[in-house]
Scaffold this active site. Structure first.
Site, PDB file in Angstrom:
ATOM      1  CD  GLU A 132      46.674  35.178  17.264  1.00 45.51           C
ATOM      2  OE1 GLU A 132      46.187  35.578  18.516  1.00 45.51           O
ATOM      3  OE2 GLU A 132      46.230  34.005  16.959  1.00 45.51           O
ATOM      4  NE  ARG A 176      39.441  30.570  26.955  1.00 48.18           N
ATOM      5  CZ  ARG A 176      40.223  31.060  26.079  1.00 48.18           C
ATOM      6  NH1 ARG A 176      40.348  32.432  26.035  1.00 48.18           N
ATOM      7  NH2 ARG A 176      41.130  30.398  25.392  1.00 48.18           N
ATOM      8  CG  HIS A 236      43.154  37.540  21.843  1.00 51.20           C
ATOM      9  ND1 HIS A 236      41.725  37.599  22.387  1.00 51.20           N
ATOM     10  CD2 HIS A 236      43.228  36.188  21.393  1.00 51.20           C
ATOM     11  CE1 HIS A 236      41.104  36.482  22.350  1.00 51.20           C
ATOM     12  NE2 HIS A 236      41.991  35.760  21.807  1.00 51.20           N
ATOM     13  NE  ARG A 250      48.198  33.212  21.108  1.00 48.56           N
ATOM     14  CZ  ARG A 250      47.127  32.513  21.707  1.00 48.56           C
ATOM     15  NH1 ARG A 250      46.860  31.222  21.608  1.00 48.56           N
ATOM     16  NH2 ARG A 250      46.386  33.443  22.395  1.00 48.56           N
ATOM     17  CG  ASN A 283      48.314  29.903  18.292  1.00 54.14           C
ATOM     18  OD1 ASN A 283      48.144  29.603  19.324  1.00 54.14           O
ATOM     19  ND2 ASN A 283      47.923  31.054  17.829  1.00 54.14           N
TER      20      ASN A 283
END
Length: 406
Positions: free
Chosen positions: A384, A244, A183, A95, A14
């Site tokens: 994840e 962000r 996500h 990912r 990831n």
């Protein structure tokens, strides 16, 4: 033909903006994590290489020199080749944040896919080039390894059309410009975990998932399906995040171009790496730092307040889209570990049925709402990497099923 189960090892990758997270799984009857790790601070003078092993003696943390992503992934591959605990790898699962309009489902990476992902880099210039670099590096070093791409947009692929459409000229839709949402690996895991605890709500209820980390977003889920999500065409949109901006007035682009001669690239850099918590506080992108200094620095206090306010506002919007809430789930590094942030977000939401037990919230309990509340508020630690490993097992038919242990 299914692969031999003995000593089957799966590496999951990831890649972030300044880090590479990884985990190693032993694929027996289910993915069993052996270790996890991270190369953090890539491009900085104080980069670190950390590994947390199920055998504590094999864990370590050391400073390294990682001037760029290529150097970092080379260091990771060198360690994989030399460290006996890694065993013999069978596959690598990646990912991949954005697959554009073509790629959603996990699948084996082919040269054709890589060519297409190269063409899609305009969709996500912050993530795709780095992810392609990681894939290419493993392909060159370990050409025999199967590599699987797991796309972060899959969970939202069947959004209702009214949620997908962007209010710009229709011709751009044909070019793939629409709401995608991200996500997805985290949200898929959270829904599986919720189903283990309350299958009725997970399959037939109204759920709002709140993933709060350095990247942050929300998803509205009805009957197990995503019906809306805060991120849109790119992961920069939605709520403010660590660096962000989240949603902005599009007129700001023209204003800054006229007044400061700001280029498109400079604007993009500003809204992805210089905004959010960092931009408002002018000191830190880390929520922990901001909470520690909010009584001394009004900028830190305002950054925290803006973050919590925007999350609260999106919860209200999604409650309207869903026609109410049955379950509210917090996840991600902030969502899982910051009782203060959860409390401030939930304050004032009693009219929706959200009422916390602060004693349970303070210890990051599983269920942090009062027993009689209309909304069950949960804290679930997302994973994840597990979802990536599970997808690799399914795609390559390594074991009969990849269900999480009961």
């Amino acid at each position: 033909m299914a692969m031999t189960r003995s000593s089957t090892r799966i590496l999951t990758i990831n890649g972030g903006s300044s880090s590479i997270k990884f985990a190693l799984f032993d694929a027996v009857s289910t993915p069993r994590q052996i270790l996890s790790g991270m190369i953090d601070g890539i491009g900085l003078s104080d980069a670190t290489f950390r590994v947390k092993h199920v055998t504590p003696a094999d864990s370590f943390s050391r400073e390294v020199t990682a001037p760029d992503r290529a150097a970092a992934v080379g260091m990771l591959m060198d360690w994989i080749e030399k460290d006996a605990s890694c065993g013999v790898l069978t596959a690598v699962g990646h990912r991949v944040v954005h697959g554009g309009p073509k790629y959603f489902e996990p699948q084996c990476i082919t040269p054709e896919m890589l060519d297409e992902l190269q063409r899609l880099t305009a969709f996500d210039p912050e993530h795709l080039p780095e992810e392609i670099l990681l894939i290419e590096a493993f392909r060159h070093r370990f050409p025999e390894l199967s590599q699987i791409a797991c796309f972060d947009t899959e969970f939202h692929r069947d959004l209702p059309r009214v949620a997908k459409l962007l209010p710009i000229p229709r011709r751009y839709e044909a070019m793939g410009v629409r709401r995608y949402g991200f996500h997805g690996l985290s949200y898929a895991f959270l829904m599986e975990e919720l189903a283990r605890r309350d299958v009725v709500v997970a399959t037939a209820g109204r759920v709002i998932l709140v993933h709060l980390g350095s990247g942050a977003s929300l998803a509205a889920v009805r009957d197990g399906k995503s019906i809306d999500t805060s991120m849109s065409f790119t992961p920069t949109s939605g709520i403010p995040m660590s660096t962000r901006s989240g949603d902005l007035d599009p007129g700001l682009i023209g204003y800054l171009a006229r007044t400061e001669k700001m280029t498109v690239q400079q604007f993009n850099d500003m809204v992805t790496t210089q905004s959010g918590l960092l931009g408002i506080s002018e000191t830190s992108s880390d929520m922990r730092d901001l909470l520690a200094h909010e009584t001394l620095d009004v900028r830190a206090a305002e950054a925290v307040a803006l973050f919590c306010y925007q999350v609260k506002k999106w919860i209200g919007a999604f409650a309207a889209a869903l026609g109410g809430i049955d379950t509210l789930v917090f996840a991600g590094s902030i969502g899982e570990n910051s009782p203060v942030v959860r409390s401030r977000i939930c304050a004032g939401l009693k009219f929706l049925g959200v009422e916390l037990v602060e004693e349970k919230n303070a210890i990051n309990g599983d269920v942090i709402s009062i027993a009689t509340a209309a909304v069950s508020v949960r804290v679930i630690r997302t994973d994840e990497q597990f979802m990536i490993a599970k997808s690799v097992i399914r795609i390559l038919a390594i074991v009969p099923n990849g269900n999480r242990p009961q």
